[in-house]
Design a protein around this motif. Structure first.
Motif, PDB file in Angstrom:
ATOM      1  N   VAL A 244      58.686  -1.471 -82.405  1.00 60.37           N
ATOM      2  CA  VAL A 244      59.207  -0.228 -81.723  1.00 60.37           C
ATOM      3  C   VAL A 244      58.675   1.173 -82.025  1.00 60.37           C
ATOM      4  CG1 VAL A 244      61.374  -1.476 -81.722  1.00 60.37           C
ATOM      5  CG2 VAL A 244      60.666  -0.096 -83.541  1.00 60.37           C
ATOM      6  N   THR A 245      58.782   2.153 -81.363  1.00 60.02           N
ATOM      7  CA  THR A 245      58.160   3.215 -81.673  1.00 60.02           C
ATOM      8  C   THR A 245      59.239   4.462 -81.714  1.00 60.02           C
ATOM      9  OG1 THR A 245      56.119   2.787 -80.533  1.00 60.02           O
ATOM     10  CG2 THR A 245      56.438   5.038 -80.800  1.00 60.02           C
ATOM     11  N   ILE A 246      59.061   5.127 -82.855  1.00 65.82           N
ATOM     12  CA  ILE A 246      60.110   6.257 -83.029  1.00 65.82           C
ATOM     13  C   ILE A 246      59.090   7.684 -83.160  1.00 65.82           C
ATOM     14  CG2 ILE A 246      61.857   7.171 -84.395  1.00 65.82           C
ATOM     15  CD1 ILE A 246      63.003   4.926 -83.111  1.00 65.82           C
ATOM     16  N   ALA A 247      59.303   8.530 -82.344  1.00 66.13           N
ATOM     17  CA  ALA A 247      58.487   9.722 -82.674  1.00 66.13           C
ATOM     18  C   ALA A 247      57.041   9.520 -83.154  1.00 66.13           C
ATOM     19  CB  ALA A 247      59.362  10.615 -83.382  1.00 66.13           C
ATOM     20  N   ASP A 248      56.495   8.439 -82.124  1.00 63.44           N
ATOM     21  CA  ASP A 248      55.100   8.221 -82.170  1.00 63.44           C
ATOM     22  C   ASP A 248      54.672   7.329 -83.457  1.00 63.44           C
ATOM     23  OD1 ASP A 248      54.274   9.394 -79.809  1.00 63.44           O
ATOM     24  OD2 ASP A 248      54.250  11.430 -80.888  1.00 63.44           O
ATOM     25  N   TYR A 249      55.652   7.021 -84.434  1.00 62.30           N
ATOM     26  CA  TYR A 249      55.405   6.158 -85.357  1.00 62.30           C
ATOM     27  C   TYR A 249      55.798   4.753 -84.937  1.00 62.30           C
ATOM     28  CZ  TYR A 249      55.331  10.053 -88.541  1.00 62.30           C
ATOM     29  OH  TYR A 249      55.062  11.341 -89.081  1.00 62.30           O
ATOM     30  N   PRO A 250      54.750   3.796 -85.014  1.00 62.51           N
ATOM     31  CA  PRO A 250      54.929   2.453 -84.624  1.00 62.51           C
ATOM     32  C   PRO A 250      55.837   1.729 -85.715  1.00 62.51           C
ATOM     33  CG  PRO A 250      52.746   2.609 -85.189  1.00 62.51           C
ATOM     34  CD  PRO A 250      53.302   4.063 -85.270  1.00 62.51           C
ATOM     35  N   LEU A 251      56.859   0.920 -85.679  1.00 66.43           N
ATOM     36  CA  LEU A 251      57.658   0.253 -86.530  1.00 66.43           C
ATOM     37  C   LEU A 251      57.410  -1.338 -86.253  1.00 66.43           C
ATOM     38  CD1 LEU A 251      60.493   2.597 -87.104  1.00 66.43           C
ATOM     39  CD2 LEU A 251      58.502   2.447 -88.495  1.00 66.43           C
TER      40      LEU A 251
END
Length: 269
Positions: A244-251
């Motif tokens: 998943v991606t939160i504000a351009d951070y891939p998690l």
């Protein structure tokens, strides 16, 4: 003459090595590094920054199911251990983006932490005291005794061992004890039971920690499932091996028995 045997001492490293085995050294190193943060959009010009994993946890609330279950009701939302306020802001942002009417109770028993909660919610709102937000100072472990079957959404982001904070603070690391971790796990379990009592039928509880201690995570859910087998069920709102991606951070969430963990050694901090 008899000599009493000395108990084996449990150190911070031995405690977590037992849980994480060969992964522990790398995990410990990553917990000691500076975390990354993303900005939460609020109804003011102020910026509030929260770990992307925390935003992901709130965003995983199944709002489509909640909307289908409760229709056009004003959603009653409880953040049981809300200070400093990041998850409260995240749920406000999420519900506002869905245009869902809600009323939020943001609670924290500590007066010092509650003072910070006041400042965070006030400084990130257009109003001095928004009418749909109430700040309280109750004991979360006893909530279910006073308000039963009321809340449609409950955030139980419980006080926890917060190992990243411990590792980064020599003082807190020297004060760490196995007994404190055990007390926090028991407190978390009691808070979860209180949340189950306070939730309306069909309501959703988000149980979360910033701990890697399995006794404070899956085992809390497992104990509650044994104690209250007919009162709640666990739902998964993410796909296994999903990135998943939160504000351009891939998690990369790692599935556990009852949920998921996002750990810094595999998520660039």
């Amino acid at each position: 003459m008899a000599q009493r045997k000395r108990k084996n001492s449990i150190t911070f490293d031995s405690y977590y090595s037992e849980q994480w085995n060969d992964r522990w050294p790398e995990l410990k190193t990553s917990l000691g590094k500076q975390s990354v943060y993303t900005e939460i959009q609020t109804n003011s010009s102020n910026a509030y920054y929260l770990d992307p994993a925390s935003v992901w946890a709130v965003n995983n609330l199944p709002l489509s199911s909640i909307k289908a279950e409760f229709g056009n009701l004003t959603l009653q939302v409880l953040d049981m251990c809300a200070a400093p306020g990041g998850k409260s802001l995240a749920i406000i942002q999420l519900l506002s983006s869905w245009q869902l009417p809600f009323s939020l109770v943001a609670n924290d028993r500590s007066s010092q932490r509650r003072s910070r909660l006041h400042k965070v919610l006030r400084s990130n709102s257009d109003q001095e005291c928004p009418p749909d937000i109430k700040i309280t100072g109750h004991d979360a472990t006893r909530w279910g005794l006073h308000e039963k079957n009321r809340y449609h959404i409950i955030i139980a982001d419980v006080p926890c061992s917060s190992e990243a904070h411990v590792i980064q603070s020599p003082q807190h690391l020297s004060q760490w004890s196995h007994s404190r971790a055990k007390r926090l796990a028991q407190q978390a379990y009691t808070i979860l039971l209180a949340a189950i009592d306070a939730a309306a039928p069909g309501g959703i509880i988000l149980y979360s920690t910033c701990s890697i201690n399995q006794h404070e995570n899956d085992r809390v859910i497992g104990k509650a499932a044994i104690r209250r087998p007919t009162e709640f069920s666990v739902i998964q709102t993410f796909k296994q091996n999903e990135q998943v991606t939160i504000a351009d951070y891939p998690l990369k969430p790692e599935p556990t028995e009852f949920g998921a963990m996002i750990l810094p050694d595999r998520n660039n901090g």
